[in-house]
Design an enzyme around this catalytic site. Structure first.
Site, PDB file in Angstrom:
ATOM      1  N   ASP A  75      -3.101   5.590  13.104  1.00 39.07           N
ATOM      2  CA  ASP A  75      -3.978   4.438  13.038  1.00 39.07           C
ATOM      3  C   ASP A  75      -4.056   3.917  14.681  1.00 39.07           C
ATOM      4  OD1 ASP A  75      -1.476   3.244  12.836  1.00 39.07           O
ATOM      5  OD2 ASP A  75      -1.948   1.843  11.414  1.00 39.07           O
ATOM      6  N   GLY A 121      10.865  -3.603   3.913  1.00 39.97           N
ATOM      7  CA  GLY A 121      11.612  -2.351   4.733  1.00 39.97           C
ATOM      8  C   GLY A 121      11.300  -1.056   4.092  1.00 39.97           C
ATOM      9  N   ASP A 129      -2.601  -1.346   7.375  1.00 37.01           N
ATOM     10  CA  ASP A 129      -1.900  -1.944   6.387  1.00 37.01           C
ATOM     11  C   ASP A 129      -2.843  -3.207   6.137  1.00 37.01           C
ATOM     12  OD1 ASP A 129       0.026  -0.206   6.896  1.00 37.01           O
ATOM     13  OD2 ASP A 129       1.527  -1.470   7.925  1.00 37.01           O
ATOM     14  N   TYR A 189       9.524   2.689  16.753  1.00 33.74           N
ATOM     15  CA  TYR A 189       8.039   2.727  16.598  1.00 33.74           C
ATOM     16  C   TYR A 189       7.151   2.333  17.760  1.00 33.74           C
ATOM     17  CZ  TYR A 189       3.519   1.559  14.114  1.00 33.74           C
ATOM     18  OH  TYR A 189       2.444   1.458  13.886  1.00 33.74           O
ATOM     19  N   SER A 227       4.688  -1.981   3.277  1.00 37.69           N
ATOM     20  CA  SER A 227       3.694  -2.837   4.045  1.00 37.69           C
ATOM     21  C   SER A 227       3.921  -4.540   3.519  1.00 37.69           C
ATOM     22  CB  SER A 227       2.259  -2.407   4.012  1.00 37.69           C
ATOM     23  OG  SER A 227       1.545  -3.446   4.944  1.00 37.69           O
ATOM     24  N   SER A 228       5.085  -4.707   3.419  1.00 40.79           N
ATOM     25  CA  SER A 228       5.451  -6.169   2.941  1.00 40.79           C
ATOM     26  C   SER A 228       4.769  -6.954   4.040  1.00 40.79           C
ATOM     27  CB  SER A 228       6.638  -6.328   2.682  1.00 40.79           C
ATOM     28  OG  SER A 228       7.596  -6.388   3.933  1.00 40.79           O
ATOM     29  N   ARG A 283       0.805  -1.223   0.006  1.00 39.35           N
ATOM     30  CA  ARG A 283       0.078  -0.168   0.029  1.00 39.35           C
ATOM     31  C   ARG A 283       0.820   1.349   0.039  1.00 39.35           C
ATOM     32  NH1 ARG A 283       2.242   1.710   3.353  1.00 39.35           N
ATOM     33  NH2 ARG A 283       2.515   1.288   5.411  1.00 39.35           N
TER      34      ARG A 283
HETATM   35  C1  GLA Z   1       3.391   0.907   9.845  1.00 46.20           C
HETATM   36  C2  GLA Z   1       2.449   0.240  10.371  1.00 46.20           C
HETATM   37  C3  GLA Z   1       1.132   0.975  10.354  1.00 46.20           C
HETATM   38  C4  GLA Z   1       0.997   2.491  10.434  1.00 46.20           C
HETATM   39  C5  GLA Z   1       2.103   2.883  10.050  1.00 46.20           C
HETATM   40  C6  GLA Z   1       2.581   4.463  10.144  1.00 46.20           C
HETATM   41  O1  GLA Z   1       3.208   0.918   8.291  1.00 46.20           O
HETATM   42  O2  GLA Z   1       2.039  -1.093  10.113  1.00 46.20           O
HETATM   43  O3  GLA Z   1       0.001   0.407  11.062  1.00 46.20           O
HETATM   44  O4  GLA Z   1       1.103   2.657  12.030  1.00 46.20           O
HETATM   45  O5  GLA Z   1       3.414   2.114  10.072  1.00 46.20           O
HETATM   46  O6  GLA Z   1       1.638   5.251   9.827  1.00 46.20           O
END
Ligand code: GLA
Length: 382
Positions: free
Chosen positions: A41, A124, A174, A224, A128-129, A32
């Site tokens: 989120d 990475g 994601d 994170y 969103s792999s 995505r």
């Molecule tokens: C990663 C997480 C998501 C979101 C983004 C930042 O992709 O998997 O859930 O928090 O970072 O927006």
């Protein structure tokens, strides 16, 4: 042949080569982009993602015993385990194992399985792999076990697996996108009410370009999780269940300067999502430009998840007349910059970014020209 169909074929072929018989179930899930709404989120906020034509396919067959055997053409070594482990392994297999454990805990322990993962989502890069892998695995394993589940419930299951088993305390953007996206649209998702709305993307005169810094920070996942803890602490100071409830007027009540900045990012970012969705609905996509730049600044200064390489690419993009807007995308600390630009200017912009980035960092960014696609289970307009 569509991008997802190609990956489907790759997974089927790879499965047959690895195990000597055909896969029983195959599922293909997309990566995505996120137009705006970063690190919102898990704060019950708003996001505006779209699925892209980069996919992960999982081919899978149930076994008669409890063994789990995993192969991949993208990730490292093969993994063979006598049964599903209760602890994480510290490698790519954790996404698969975590999802399988969640399915077992909700529907009863099923048999082991063999699975092959084929992918063209860069790892990475902030595309969103991991979310795509979880969703493809979940959909394939549920199909093989004959279990039906609604997309929202699958997304929640995958998020739980990532939070509890993998140990990354991510939100649900994601997985939700990989499941429910519709080509030609972004999804406006309210992570508090879980209501979603399809919002039309700009027409072909504009394009989305991803410029990958090719920087991957090892510490990204611990940083994170720390951001999430800081946000939760800020909400607690305000006596709120999440920062979604907070407003700009609350900020002065947060004494800790770091927590105050994190909260300010979340509050302003939610507001930018509302404005961005509105610009798209009004078919005024140029209105996204200032919002993308403001999001980048907020992620850089208040949320502190950018890095020099990302900042450099955004600055270079901002200097080009064909560019509408740009910002870092995804969790941060490396990965991609998202650029909205006039399609006709794509070659020039790539060249400018390559040159400027190489001057500074002695390496080239990688570019992905992407299109929006359907998720695994899109809702059709009735
Ligand atoms: C990663 C997480 C998501 C979101 C983004 C930042 O992709 O998997 O859930 O928090 O970072 O927006």
């Amino acid at each position: 042949m569509s991008a997802s169909h190609q990956l489907d074929q790759r997974a089927r072929t790879a499965f047959r080569e690895a195990f000597g018989y055909p896969a029983g179930a195959v599922a293909v899930a997309p990566g995505r982009i996120n137009i705006v709404g970063e690190h919102t989120d898990y704060n019950q906020g708003l996001v505006l993602p779209a699925a892209i034509d980069r996919h992960i396919a999982v081919g899978l067959r149930l076994r008669r015993d409890a063994q789990v055997a995993l192969r991949s053409d993208r990730y490292g070594a093969s993994v063979t385990l006598q049964r599903l482990p209760s602890r994480r392994q510290g490698n790519w297999a954790d996404y698969v194992l975590g999802v399988a454990r969640e399915i077992n805990s909700r529907f009863g322990v099923g048999p082991g399985f063999e699975a092959v993962v084929a992918s063209d989502v860069p790892v990475g890069a902030g595309l969103s792999s991991s979310g795509a892998l979880e969703v493809a695995l979940a959909v394939a394993l549920l199909a093989a076990r004959g279990i039906e589940m609604a997309p929202l419930a699958i997304a929640q299951l995958c998020q739980t697996a990532e939070n509890d088993f993998v140990g990354a305390r991510t939100g649900m953007m994601d997985q939700f996108t990989a499941l429910k996206a519709r080509g030609g649209n972004a999804i406006l998702l309210d992570c508090r009410s879980l209501e979603d709305e399809y919002i039309p993307l700009p027409d072909g005169r504009l394009a989305w370009l991803l410029a990958d810094t090719r920087v991957r920070h090892e510490l990204a996942s611990s940083a994170y999780n720390r951001r999430r803890t800081e946000c939760e602490a800020a909400a607690r100071v305000l006596g709120l269940s999440s920062l979604r409830e907070a407003t700009a007027a609350d900020l002065e009540r947060i004494a800790d300067p770091v927590e105050r900045r994190r909260a300010r990012h979340v509050i302003t970012e939610n507001a930018r999502v509302v404005l961005a969705a509105d610009a798209l609905r009004r078919r005024a996509p140029r209105g996204l430009g200032p919002l993308l730049y403001a999001s980048h600044e907020s992620l850089r200064l208040d949320f502190a998840v950018s890095c020099r390489e990302l900042d450099c690419l955004v600055e270079l993009a901002a200097g080009m007349p064909q560019v509408i807007g740009a910002r870092m995308m995804g969790g941060g600390f490396g990965g991609c910059v998202l650029v909205l630009l006039e399609s006709a200017g794509t070659d020039d912009v790539e060249q400018h970014l390559s040159q400027g980035y190489a001057d500074e960092f002695h390496r080239s960014p990688e570019f992905y020209r992407i299109r929006s696609v359907d998720g695994v289970m899109p809702e059709r307009a009735s």
